[in-house]
Write a protein that holds these residues in place. Structure first.
Motif, PDB file in Angstrom:
ATOM      1  N   MET A   1      38.296  -6.820 -28.249  1.00 55.96           N
ATOM      2  CA  MET A   1      38.924  -8.144 -28.388  1.00 55.96           C
ATOM      3  C   MET A   1      38.764  -8.921 -27.079  1.00 55.96           C
ATOM      4  SD  MET A   1      40.670 -10.455 -30.059  1.00 55.96           S
ATOM      5  CE  MET A   1      41.331  -9.632 -31.512  1.00 55.96           C
ATOM      6  N   ARG A   2      38.309 -10.153 -27.205  1.00 55.08           N
ATOM      7  CA  ARG A   2      38.226 -11.045 -26.051  1.00 55.08           C
ATOM      8  C   ARG A   2      39.084 -12.271 -26.331  1.00 55.08           C
ATOM      9  NH1 ARG A   2      32.257 -12.204 -24.118  1.00 55.08           N
ATOM     10  NH2 ARG A   2      32.207 -13.314 -26.119  1.00 55.08           N
ATOM     11  N   PHE A   3      39.484 -12.932 -25.238  1.00 59.25           N
ATOM     12  CA  PHE A   3      40.349 -14.101 -25.331  1.00 59.25           C
ATOM     13  C   PHE A   3      39.639 -15.291 -24.702  1.00 59.25           C
ATOM     14  CE2 PHE A   3      42.992 -10.528 -26.013  1.00 59.25           C
ATOM     15  CZ  PHE A   3      44.015 -10.956 -26.844  1.00 59.25           C
ATOM     16  N   VAL A   4      39.728 -16.436 -25.386  1.00 56.43           N
ATOM     17  CA  VAL A   4      39.023 -17.634 -24.943  1.00 56.43           C
ATOM     18  C   VAL A   4      40.030 -18.756 -24.729  1.00 56.43           C
ATOM     19  CG1 VAL A   4      36.853 -17.016 -26.058  1.00 56.43           C
ATOM     20  CG2 VAL A   4      38.569 -18.305 -27.348  1.00 56.43           C
ATOM     21  N   SER A   5      39.656 -19.708 -23.905  1.00 54.85           N
ATOM     22  CA  SER A   5      40.533 -20.832 -23.604  1.00 54.85           C
ATOM     23  C   SER A   5      40.518 -21.858 -24.733  1.00 54.85           C
ATOM     24  CB  SER A   5      40.091 -21.511 -22.309  1.00 54.85           C
ATOM     25  OG  SER A   5      40.809 -22.717 -22.102  1.00 54.85           O
ATOM     26  N   THR A   6      41.679 -22.466 -24.970  1.00 57.34           N
ATOM     27  CA  THR A   6      41.759 -23.552 -25.952  1.00 57.34           C
ATOM     28  C   THR A   6      40.900 -24.741 -25.550  1.00 57.34           C
ATOM     29  OG1 THR A   6      43.775 -24.263 -24.811  1.00 57.34           O
ATOM     30  CG2 THR A   6      44.051 -22.974 -26.834  1.00 57.34           C
ATOM     31  N   ARG A   7      40.526 -24.825 -24.266  1.00 53.59           N
ATOM     32  CA  ARG A   7      39.727 -25.966 -23.800  1.00 53.59           C
ATOM     33  C   ARG A   7      38.246 -25.641 -23.701  1.00 53.59           C
ATOM     34  NH1 ARG A   7      43.965 -28.657 -19.357  1.00 53.59           N
ATOM     35  NH2 ARG A   7      45.755 -28.542 -20.783  1.00 53.59           N
ATOM     36  N   LEU A  35      40.518 -14.026 -34.729  1.00 47.34           N
ATOM     37  CA  LEU A  35      41.879 -13.711 -35.146  1.00 47.34           C
ATOM     38  C   LEU A  35      41.856 -12.487 -36.050  1.00 47.34           C
ATOM     39  CD1 LEU A  35      44.675 -14.973 -34.695  1.00 47.34           C
ATOM     40  CD2 LEU A  35      44.403 -16.140 -36.893  1.00 47.34           C
ATOM     41  N   PRO A  36      42.549 -11.402 -35.661  1.00 47.98           N
ATOM     42  CA  PRO A  36      42.515 -10.196 -36.498  1.00 47.98           C
ATOM     43  C   PRO A  36      43.309 -10.396 -37.780  1.00 47.98           C
ATOM     44  CG  PRO A  36      44.047  -9.892 -34.683  1.00 47.98           C
ATOM     45  CD  PRO A  36      43.374 -11.215 -34.447  1.00 47.98           C
ATOM     46  N   SER A  55      51.463  -0.818 -34.419  1.00 50.07           N
ATOM     47  CA  SER A  55      50.445  -0.932 -35.464  1.00 50.07           C
ATOM     48  C   SER A  55      49.905  -2.353 -35.571  1.00 50.07           C
ATOM     49  CB  SER A  55      51.039  -0.505 -36.812  1.00 50.07           C
ATOM     50  OG  SER A  55      51.440   0.852 -36.786  1.00 50.07           O
ATOM     51  N   LEU A  56      50.799  -3.348 -35.542  1.00 47.64           N
ATOM     52  CA  LEU A  56      50.378  -4.734 -35.729  1.00 47.64           C
ATOM     53  C   LEU A  56      49.572  -5.266 -34.550  1.00 47.64           C
ATOM     54  CD1 LEU A  56      50.528  -7.369 -37.396  1.00 47.64           C
ATOM     55  CD2 LEU A  56      52.658  -7.893 -36.186  1.00 47.64           C
ATOM     56  N   LEU A  57      49.969  -4.911 -33.336  1.00 46.07           N
ATOM     57  CA  LEU A  57      49.374  -5.501 -32.135  1.00 46.07           C
ATOM     58  C   LEU A  57      48.116  -4.778 -31.660  1.00 46.07           C
ATOM     59  CD1 LEU A  57      52.615  -6.218 -30.064  1.00 46.07           C
ATOM     60  CD2 LEU A  57      51.373  -7.771 -31.590  1.00 46.07           C
ATOM     61  N   ARG A  58      47.844  -3.592 -32.192  1.00 49.84           N
ATOM     62  CA  ARG A  58      46.729  -2.797 -31.680  1.00 49.84           C
ATOM     63  C   ARG A  58      45.404  -3.553 -31.656  1.00 49.84           C
ATOM     64  NH1 ARG A  58      46.746   2.343 -30.558  1.00 49.84           N
ATOM     65  NH2 ARG A  58      48.551   2.832 -31.861  1.00 49.84           N
ATOM     66  N   PRO A  59      45.049  -4.367 -32.657  1.00 55.78           N
ATOM     67  CA  PRO A  59      43.759  -5.072 -32.591  1.00 55.78           C
ATOM     68  C   PRO A  59      43.625  -5.999 -31.384  1.00 55.78           C
ATOM     69  CG  PRO A  59      44.608  -5.110 -34.828  1.00 55.78           C
ATOM     70  CD  PRO A  59      45.704  -4.579 -33.970  1.00 55.78           C
ATOM     71  N   PHE A  60      44.732  -6.540 -30.886  1.00 61.04           N
ATOM     72  CA  PHE A  60      44.657  -7.428 -29.729  1.00 61.04           C
ATOM     73  C   PHE A  60      44.284  -6.676 -28.461  1.00 61.04           C
ATOM     74  CE2 PHE A  60      47.636  -9.700 -32.559  1.00 61.04           C
ATOM     75  CZ  PHE A  60      46.998 -10.923 -32.629  1.00 61.04           C
TER      76      PHE A  60
END
Length: 432
Positions: A1-7, A35-36, A55-60
């Motif tokens: 999982m990678r995170f990108v900026s809204t801008r 988005l998982p 369980s819910l947060l693991r994909p992040f």
């Protein structure tokens, strides 16, 4: 999982980098690159919150250094209840998600403790400086969660004269590694200073700045967990997706429930309740987002004129922000606290009362077609000076809240300028 900026002008980051940075280098906010989708079959509605959150947060956390630490972080942070209750048996479709059973009596305890658990594991040999703006509850939760940890130093900015007496005490009572700063301005000034400090790379590097406001995606993850847990529990029992009514200020909790819906969790209609600050209401009516100066209200933690998480809201998939926004005045807040107490004996805080008032504006048919979950965001004792005259009796504190009165308090006072904040970061607080 990678995170990108809204801008869209910053390099993708790992979760650890996103948590460490707080905001993206281009001034935007981090969002998951993809988005998982929630695996509903793997989510046990009867599981304790910490297990459900894991369980819910693991994909992040997939592929991140924190991934193997997630069960321990959740177990440490989410070790207090978030019960669903029915405040008034005469209104069986209205459920309250009581989020005030943590150590500082507000929903911010979930996010602050989760983030601090992450920071413990990523800080390295030198402590991070957790810089946070607060309109009332975030700072107390961060101060409490930071106390006694060697991995962080917390610096809390709060607006002069814009928090309740108890909230100010709760902001200024923590140990040496927590610095409370009273800013001569409103919450938006405090939030602006935090963003300016992050944008000053020299200052940010010198003090190893990170954030515990909801601009940090790590603050939102446990909120996603407890909202998702509530939705799955109700859905398992009724077969209907529950509606949500969420008090909204900086839009962190409102965004979290919309994120849950976008991930495929069983979330029905979403209502955002605001106080007299009109930014979200005007946007909903006109489709134009126009920040404006905040005004003081009884629901002070929601006194926000430029909600940071609006930037994330607009980044959700098309249709995910199909919501209703209701504005609630101070007089309506007071009337709702009184009427609900007389009907059931349940005491709503001023912020939570905005959500109940918003729910009451739905038609009888809409209210009764499904269960609605109203976020009860703070313990009413924190606003005793408002609530007690309305209900005609004392509100008893929890033991943790009562213990706050025995602590000494300390704070610094500064003007609303980056230079003043930079000077304060090198100082110690004095007795308040």
């Amino acid at each position: 999982m990678r995170f990108v900026s809204t801008r869209g002008k910053a390099s993708p980051a790992t979760l650890t980098e996103a948590l460490r940075n707080g905001a993206a280098p281009d001034g935007g906010l981090y969002m998951p690159e993809v988005l998982p989708a929630a695996d509903l079959e793997a989510l046990d509605p009867d599981a304790p919150l910490a297990q459900f959150a894991t369980s819910l947060l693991r994909p992040f956390l997939a592929g991140d250094a924190l991934e193997p630490e997630l069960p321990a972080i959740c177990a440490e942070a989410l070790d207090f209840p978030a019960p669903l209750v029915t405040p008034d048996p005469a209104k069986p479709s209205l459920r309250a998600l009581d989020l005030f059973h943590g150590p500082t009596g507000a929903f911010k305890d979930f996010g602050a403790r989760f983030l601090m658990g992450c920071f413990d594991r990523i800080a390295g040999s030198q402590p991070l400086t957790v810089l946070v703006a607060t309109s009332g509850d975030t700072g107390g939760a961060v101060g409490c969660a930071a106390e006694g940890r060697s991995s962080v130093r917390a610096v809390i900015l709060f607006p002069k004269g814009r928090v309740s007496p108890f909230q100010e005490r709760q902001l200024t009572c923590w140990g040496d590694q927590v610095l409370a700063i009273e800013v001569d301005g409103d919450f938006d000034d405090c939030q602006r200073l935090v963003k300016a400090a992050f944008a000053d790379r020299s200052l940010a590097t010198q003090h190893r700045l990170t954030s515990a406001n909801s601009i940090n995606f790590g603050r939102l993850m446990p909120q996603l967990a407890y909202l998702g847990h509530a939705a799955v529990r109700v859905f398992a029992k009724t077969g209907e997706k529950p509606g949500f009514v969420v008090p909204s200020g900086n839009l962190g909790q409102g965004f979290a429930v919309l994120l849950a819906k976008a991930m495929g969790l069983p979330v029905g209609p979403v209502m955002l309740a605001t106080n007299a600050n009109r930014t979200l209401k005007n946007w909903h009516e006109s489709a134009r987002y126009e920040p404006r100066p905040s005004i003081a209200t009884l629901a002070n933690a929601m006194d926000v004129g430029n909600p940071s998480n609006f930037e994330r809201l607009s980044a959700l998939p098309l249709g995910a922000h199909d919501i209703r926004v209701e504005l609630v005045t101070d007089d309506e807040i007071k009337a709702r606290i009184v009427s609900e107490y007389r009907a059931s004996g349940y005491v709503w805080c001023p912020h939570s009362a905005t959500a109940v008032e918003a729910w009451s504006r739905l038609s009888d048919a809409v209210r009764s077609e499904r269960q609605w979950i109203s976020a009860a965001t703070a313990h009413p004792y924190k606003f005793a000076e408002t609530v007690e005259p309305l209900i005609g009796r004392k509100v008893e504190p929890t033991p943790a809240l009562a213990a706050i009165h025995d602590r000494p308090t300390r704070k610094l006072r500064i003007g609303a300028s980056l230079n003043a904040l930079a000077d304060a970061l090198g100082e110690r607080a004095v007795a308040a």
